[in-house]
Design a protein around this motif. Structure first.
Motif, PDB file in Angstrom:
ATOM      1  N   GLU A  19       0.835  -1.211   0.000  1.00  0.00           N
ATOM      2  CA  GLU A  19       0.000   0.000   0.000  1.00  0.00           C
ATOM      3  C   GLU A  19       0.864   1.253   0.000  1.00  0.00           C
ATOM      4  OE1 GLU A  19      -3.451   2.162   2.754  1.00  0.00           O
ATOM      5  OE2 GLU A  19      -2.810   0.131   3.203  1.00  0.00           O
ATOM      6  N   SER A  20       1.967   1.238   0.772  1.00  0.00           N
ATOM      7  CA  SER A  20       2.879   2.390   0.815  1.00  0.00           C
ATOM      8  C   SER A  20       4.282   1.907   1.097  1.00  0.00           C
ATOM      9  CB  SER A  20       2.456   3.398   1.886  1.00  0.00           C
ATOM     10  OG  SER A  20       2.552   2.827   3.178  1.00  0.00           O
ATOM     11  N   VAL A  21       5.214   2.699   0.687  1.00  0.00           N
ATOM     12  CA  VAL A  21       6.632   2.486   0.968  1.00  0.00           C
ATOM     13  C   VAL A  21       7.174   3.784   1.554  1.00  0.00           C
ATOM     14  CG1 VAL A  21       8.908   2.076  -0.018  1.00  0.00           C
ATOM     15  CG2 VAL A  21       6.960   0.714  -0.777  1.00  0.00           C
ATOM     16  N   GLU A  22       7.868   3.697   2.711  1.00  0.00           N
ATOM     17  CA  GLU A  22       8.380   4.884   3.399  1.00  0.00           C
ATOM     18  C   GLU A  22       9.900   4.908   3.273  1.00  0.00           C
ATOM     19  OE1 GLU A  22       6.913   4.523   7.347  1.00  0.00           O
ATOM     20  OE2 GLU A  22       4.876   5.148   6.817  1.00  0.00           O
ATOM     21  N   VAL A  23      10.430   6.127   3.054  1.00  0.00           N
ATOM     22  CA  VAL A  23      11.854   6.267   2.822  1.00  0.00           C
ATOM     23  C   VAL A  23      12.297   7.658   3.266  1.00  0.00           C
ATOM     24  CG1 VAL A  23      11.547   7.105   0.454  1.00  0.00           C
ATOM     25  CG2 VAL A  23      13.692   5.963   1.100  1.00  0.00           C
ATOM     26  N   TYR A  24      13.547   7.754   3.742  1.00  0.00           N
ATOM     27  CA  TYR A  24      14.133   9.047   4.110  1.00  0.00           C
ATOM     28  C   TYR A  24      14.511   9.832   2.856  1.00  0.00           C
ATOM     29  CZ  TYR A  24      14.590   8.119   9.142  1.00  0.00           C
ATOM     30  OH  TYR A  24      14.339   7.892  10.473  1.00  0.00           O
ATOM     31  N   LEU A  25      14.510  11.136   3.009  1.00  0.00           N
ATOM     32  CA  LEU A  25      14.952  12.027   1.947  1.00  0.00           C
ATOM     33  C   LEU A  25      16.370  11.655   1.523  1.00  0.00           C
ATOM     34  CD1 LEU A  25      14.237  14.723   0.369  1.00  0.00           C
ATOM     35  CD2 LEU A  25      15.539  15.891   2.171  1.00  0.00           C
ATOM     36  N   ASP A  26      16.604  11.656   0.224  1.00  0.00           N
ATOM     37  CA  ASP A  26      17.899  11.388  -0.404  1.00  0.00           C
ATOM     38  C   ASP A  26      18.291   9.911  -0.397  1.00  0.00           C
ATOM     39  OD1 ASP A  26      18.275  14.094  -0.989  1.00  0.00           O
ATOM     40  OD2 ASP A  26      19.248  14.475   0.952  1.00  0.00           O
ATOM     41  N   ASP A  27      17.446   9.066   0.197  1.00  0.00           N
ATOM     42  CA  ASP A  27      17.738   7.634   0.137  1.00  0.00           C
ATOM     43  C   ASP A  27      17.166   7.035  -1.154  1.00  0.00           C
ATOM     44  OD1 ASP A  27      19.091   7.682   2.464  1.00  0.00           O
ATOM     45  OD2 ASP A  27      17.577   6.626   3.661  1.00  0.00           O
ATOM     46  N   GLN A  47      10.447 -14.059 -12.826  1.00  0.00           N
ATOM     47  CA  GLN A  47       9.192 -14.701 -13.251  1.00  0.00           C
ATOM     48  C   GLN A  47       8.044 -14.390 -12.295  1.00  0.00           C
ATOM     49  OE1 GLN A  47       9.995 -18.875 -13.686  1.00  0.00           O
ATOM     50  NE2 GLN A  47      11.206 -18.606 -15.567  1.00  0.00           N
ATOM     51  N   GLN A  48       8.359 -13.850 -11.115  1.00  0.00           N
ATOM     52  CA  GLN A  48       7.283 -13.533 -10.173  1.00  0.00           C
ATOM     53  C   GLN A  48       6.936 -12.047 -10.135  1.00  0.00           C
ATOM     54  OE1 GLN A  48       9.841 -15.682  -9.106  1.00  0.00           O
ATOM     55  NE2 GLN A  48       8.484 -17.387  -9.657  1.00  0.00           N
ATOM     56  N   GLY A  49       7.763 -11.205 -10.715  1.00  0.00           N
ATOM     57  CA  GLY A  49       7.431  -9.799 -10.678  1.00  0.00           C
ATOM     58  C   GLY A  49       8.604  -8.922 -11.051  1.00  0.00           C
ATOM     59  N   ALA A  50       8.428  -7.635 -10.720  1.00  0.00           N
ATOM     60  CA  ALA A  50       9.443  -6.632 -11.038  1.00  0.00           C
ATOM     61  C   ALA A  50       9.549  -5.655  -9.858  1.00  0.00           C
ATOM     62  CB  ALA A  50       9.089  -5.905 -12.322  1.00  0.00           C
ATOM     63  N   GLN A  51      10.697  -5.019  -9.731  1.00  0.00           N
ATOM     64  CA  GLN A  51      10.910  -4.045  -8.641  1.00  0.00           C
ATOM     65  C   GLN A  51      11.456  -2.757  -9.223  1.00  0.00           C
ATOM     66  OE1 GLN A  51      12.505  -4.910  -4.529  1.00  0.00           O
ATOM     67  NE2 GLN A  51      14.329  -3.891  -5.413  1.00  0.00           N
ATOM     68  N   LEU A  52      10.775  -1.631  -8.853  1.00  0.00           N
ATOM     69  CA  LEU A  52      11.184  -0.303  -9.312  1.00  0.00           C
ATOM     70  C   LEU A  52      12.072   0.321  -8.238  1.00  0.00           C
ATOM     71  CD1 LEU A  52      10.981   2.204 -11.228  1.00  0.00           C
ATOM     72  CD2 LEU A  52       8.953   2.853  -9.902  1.00  0.00           C
ATOM     73  N   THR A  53      13.244   0.769  -8.617  1.00  0.00           N
ATOM     74  CA  THR A  53      14.161   1.446  -7.701  1.00  0.00           C
ATOM     75  C   THR A  53      14.291   2.901  -8.125  1.00  0.00           C
ATOM     76  OG1 THR A  53      15.401  -0.588  -7.283  1.00  0.00           O
ATOM     77  CG2 THR A  53      16.498   1.495  -6.766  1.00  0.00           C
ATOM     78  N   ILE A  54      14.040   3.803  -7.151  1.00  0.00           N
ATOM     79  CA  ILE A  54      14.154   5.253  -7.398  1.00  0.00           C
ATOM     80  C   ILE A  54      15.345   5.753  -6.602  1.00  0.00           C
ATOM     81  CG2 ILE A  54      12.994   7.473  -7.268  1.00  0.00           C
ATOM     82  CD1 ILE A  54      10.335   5.951  -7.195  1.00  0.00           C
ATOM     83  N   LEU A  55      16.259   6.382  -7.277  1.00  0.00           N
ATOM     84  CA  LEU A  55      17.461   6.905  -6.635  1.00  0.00           C
ATOM     85  C   LEU A  55      17.235   8.348  -6.189  1.00  0.00           C
ATOM     86  CD1 LEU A  55      20.123   5.563  -9.178  1.00  0.00           C
ATOM     87  CD2 LEU A  55      19.312   4.469  -7.083  1.00  0.00           C
ATOM     88  N   ASN A  56      17.980   8.708  -5.062  1.00  0.00           N
ATOM     89  CA  ASN A  56      17.996  10.114  -4.605  1.00  0.00           C
ATOM     90  C   ASN A  56      16.569  10.667  -4.457  1.00  0.00           C
ATOM     91  OD1 ASN A  56      19.069  12.532  -3.766  1.00  0.00           O
ATOM     92  ND2 ASN A  56      19.407  13.305  -5.849  1.00  0.00           N
ATOM     93  N   VAL A  57      15.820  10.030  -3.592  1.00  0.00           N
ATOM     94  CA  VAL A  57      14.411  10.386  -3.424  1.00  0.00           C
ATOM     95  C   VAL A  57      14.294  11.810  -2.888  1.00  0.00           C
ATOM     96  CG1 VAL A  57      12.319   9.854  -2.156  1.00  0.00           C
ATOM     97  CG2 VAL A  57      13.732   8.009  -3.077  1.00  0.00           C
ATOM     98  N   GLY A  80      16.626   8.822 -15.838  1.00  0.00           N
ATOM     99  CA  GLY A  80      17.962   8.778 -15.270  1.00  0.00           C
ATOM    100  C   GLY A  80      18.014   8.476 -13.790  1.00  0.00           C
ATOM    101  N   ARG A  81      16.842   8.366 -13.125  1.00  0.00           N
ATOM    102  CA  ARG A  81      16.865   8.120 -11.681  1.00  0.00           C
ATOM    103  C   ARG A  81      16.201   6.802 -11.301  1.00  0.00           C
ATOM    104  NH1 ARG A  81      14.423  11.094  -7.637  1.00  0.00           N
ATOM    105  NH2 ARG A  81      12.813  11.902  -9.019  1.00  0.00           N
ATOM    106  N   ILE A  82      15.736   6.051 -12.298  1.00  0.00           N
ATOM    107  CA  ILE A  82      15.034   4.823 -11.956  1.00  0.00           C
ATOM    108  C   ILE A  82      15.672   3.632 -12.642  1.00  0.00           C
ATOM    109  CG2 ILE A  82      12.837   5.966 -11.525  1.00  0.00           C
ATOM    110  CD1 ILE A  82      11.936   5.106 -14.311  1.00  0.00           C
ATOM    111  N   ASN A  83      15.374   2.452 -12.038  1.00  0.00           N
ATOM    112  CA  ASN A  83      15.853   1.196 -12.600  1.00  0.00           C
ATOM    113  C   ASN A  83      14.860   0.109 -12.203  1.00  0.00           C
ATOM    114  OD1 ASN A  83      17.517  -0.697 -13.860  1.00  0.00           O
ATOM    115  ND2 ASN A  83      18.625  -1.112 -11.935  1.00  0.00           N
TER     116      ASN A  83
END
Length: 618
Positions: free
Chosen positions: A32-40, A103-113, A95-98
């Protein structure tokens, strides 16, 4: 034929898809949500599955979308399938995502939040015949604010204010999401209450969406708040928790009227005596400390000159004793609150001695002297003579006075509890009486070889000062060689040449009587021989002659002494002596003797035992 084939292929695929949809269906699972610190970095997983595991499609297409900032539209940011992985250009995330997948899914990574990344991210899965499915995750970003800064008001706050007054402000800067501020008094939270506690909040946000919060505390102070400590606490969200940071504490200045006043003696320490400088200090419990006015209880309308909270009395005397008061002069005017104290100035008057100055008493009499000094404290009196203590107490008893009783008596009066207070007085005692010879012998007997000089000493004391005269029988060759006198005693020495047995009388006299001391000198003749003689023939004769001579001299001396006592024999001096004093001091008198002889020479005599010859031997 070719056109028919082209038209039939989409229809065929559609029929195939419809048939496959009956075989399997795709399902997507996301947080439902993902929590992260600034710049992480943030990881947003997307899991998918099919209802029929045996009929999974061979081709799966995944697309990532983000909801536009401030709008409901969505923007695709990433695409992948079995062969291609493409990040869309010209988006906020280029330029900030990967994206990683299996086979079970995918994961979005956002850099320098950043704060602007707090949005909804969508994962859409296309399984061809299995159909489409999507899920979403809300990315939450947290930026802790700076430590809170508290600032108290610089001016004092009066307890007489009817409404709450501003006490302090607290600011927490650059936090996301918006923090919250709570006020504390001595560690206890302050809850807003009408008329007592009021909290004002001001929130500002900059272009980066950081929030700054400023809180103002309005509080109705009471006197007890002069010792209270106020602080503020900022609370803020972090991933999975709530954290707090407390500010430093401050103390405020509270103004309140004076309700109690104390007056005390600041100096000197201990008891106060006349001549001291006294400082009285007044202090009240009001804030700010008001000026004070001083007065004496018996003169309440007379304001004493003072300096602030100090009254200086210099120098003090016994008339300054009394009850002193001080009152605060508050802004509201004259106050009935007062402080008071009793000031006692101690004193010791000069000593009064009775009899005063000097006193003449007869020998053998008794005398009582008193010494008194008026004092506010208990005194102690001690009598001294020649530095030696002779009595204690206010009264001195002198009994059976002798000449040794004469002298100066000093009484010293002290105050044991206040040694700085002391005084003294004195009386001079004079004992009056006839002459008294010094020494226990009233008659002195001597033996001396004929032709020798003998010094006879006579010393007498008395008041008035006695005079000394000599009567000498048996020698015409004598003279007074020493005459001394002081305040109490006369001393005379005569030098007599022994030619025969001599009888000398020392006469000491004054207006109160006469005292005599007698000297008897037996002359021993010197033996000389003109021719040799035989001891056997002349020894008996010599012994007889010596015995006869001794008997004859003893009889002659006794007759002369008897006749002298009866007054049958006049003074052995043909003329009277005239004494002329040349130099006189208190302790020594040197006299010049004049004799009515043919030569009338003058002899200056200075020594008691001098070997000077009389005028008759010149």
């Amino acid at each position: 034929m070719a056109s028919l084939h082209t038209a039939f292929l989409p229809l065929f695929l559609h029929i195939c898809l419809l048939s496959w949809s009956a075989w399997a269906k795709v399902e997507v699972t996301m947080h439902e949500s993902v929590e992260v610190y600034l710049d992480d970095s943030a990881q947003i997983p997307c899991q998918y599955s099919f209802t029929d595991a045996n009929n999974e499609p061979s081709f799966v297409m995944i697309q990532w979308f983000v909801r536009g900032e401030g709008s409901s539209s969505r923007v695709r940011i990433f695409y992948l399938d079995g062969q291609e992985r493409i990040a869309d250009n010209d988006t906020d995330y280029t330029g900030r995502i990967n994206v990683t997948s299996d086979q079970q899914g995918a994961q979005l990574t956002i850099l320098n939040v950043q704060v602007s990344d707090e949005r909804e991210f969508f994962c859409q899965v296309n399984g061809l015949a299995a159909g489409n499915a999507e899920g979403k995750t809300h990315l939450r970003v947290f930026a802790p604010p700076e430590a809170p800064v508290i600032e108290g008001v610089q001016t004092g706050i009066s307890v007489t204010n009817e409404l709450p007054s501003k006490v302090a402000s607290c600011e927490a800067r650059n936090g996301f999401p918006k923090p919250n501020i709570t006020w504390y008094r001595n560690g206890m939270p302050l809850i807003p209450a009408p008329g007592y506690v009021k909290v004002l909040m001001l929130v500002t946000q900059d272009e980066k969406r950081f929030s700054s919060l400023q809180s103002t505390l309005e509080y109705k102070v009471v006197k007890e708040d002069k010792d209270a400590h106020f602080s503020c606490e900022v609370s803020f969200f972090v991933p999975g928790a709530i954290r707090t940071v407390e500010s430093s504490s401050i103390n405020i200045t509270v103004h309140y009227p004076t309700t109690m006043v104390e007056l005390w003696k600041d100096s000197p320490q201990g008891l106060v005596k006349e001549g001291d400088t006294v400082e009285l200090r007044c202090q009240g419990d009001g804030n700010p400390p008001p000026p004070f006015i001083f007065n004496r209880e018996q003169e309440q309308d007379v304001e004493l000159e003072s300096s602030g909270d100090v009254l200086i009395l210099s120098p003090v005397s016994r008339k300054d004793s009394g009850i002193y008061q001080c009152r605060p002069l508050d802004t509201d005017g004259y106050s009935e609150v007062k402080g008071e104290m009793q000031l006692t100035v101690h004193y010791l008057d000069p000593a009064v001695v009775v009899p005063k100055d000097s006193e003449v008493m007869l020998k053998g009499e008794d005398l009582t002297a008193t010494c008194n000094a008026l004092s506010s404290l208990k005194t102690s009196t001690v009598w001294y003579k020649n530095g030696q203590q002779v009595g204690k107490g206010n009264t001195l008893h002198l009994r059976d006075a002798t000449y040794d009783t004469s002298g100066e008596y000093v009484c010293e009066v002290t105050v044991p509890s206040l040694p700085a207070l002391h005084t003294s007085g004195s009386v001079h005692i004079i004992v009056q009486g006839g002459p008294q010879m010094v020494g226990v012998e009233q008659e002195v007997q001597l033996e001396e070889a004929a032709g020798r000089m003998v010094n006879l000493s006579c010393e007498a004391q008395g008041h008035p000062l006695p005079s000394i005269s000599w009567n000498i029988i048996g020698s015409q060759n004598w003279q007074e060689v020493v005459i001394k006198a002081n305040e109490h005693m006369t001393h005379s020495v005569v030098s007599v040449k022994v030619t025969s047995d001599v009888s000398a009388l020392c006469n000491a006299s004054n207006d109160m009587g006469t005292e005599v001391k007698a000297f008897s000198i037996k002359a021993i003749p010197r033996l000389t021989s003109t021719a040799p003689f035989s001891p056997a023939e002349g020894s008996g004769v010599i012994i007889v002659v010596i015995i006869l001579c001794l008997l004859l001299l003893a009889i002659l001396g006794s007759v002369l002494y008897f006749l002298h006592k009866k007054g049958k024999i006049p003074c052995g001096r043909s003329g009277k002596q005239e004494i002329t004093k040349e130099k006189t001091t208190k302790d020594d008198i040197v006299v010049e003797m004049k004799s009515n002889t043919k030569t009338e020479d003058t002899v200056l005599l200075k020594a008691v035992n001098g070997d000077k010859k009389g005028p008759n031997e010149q």
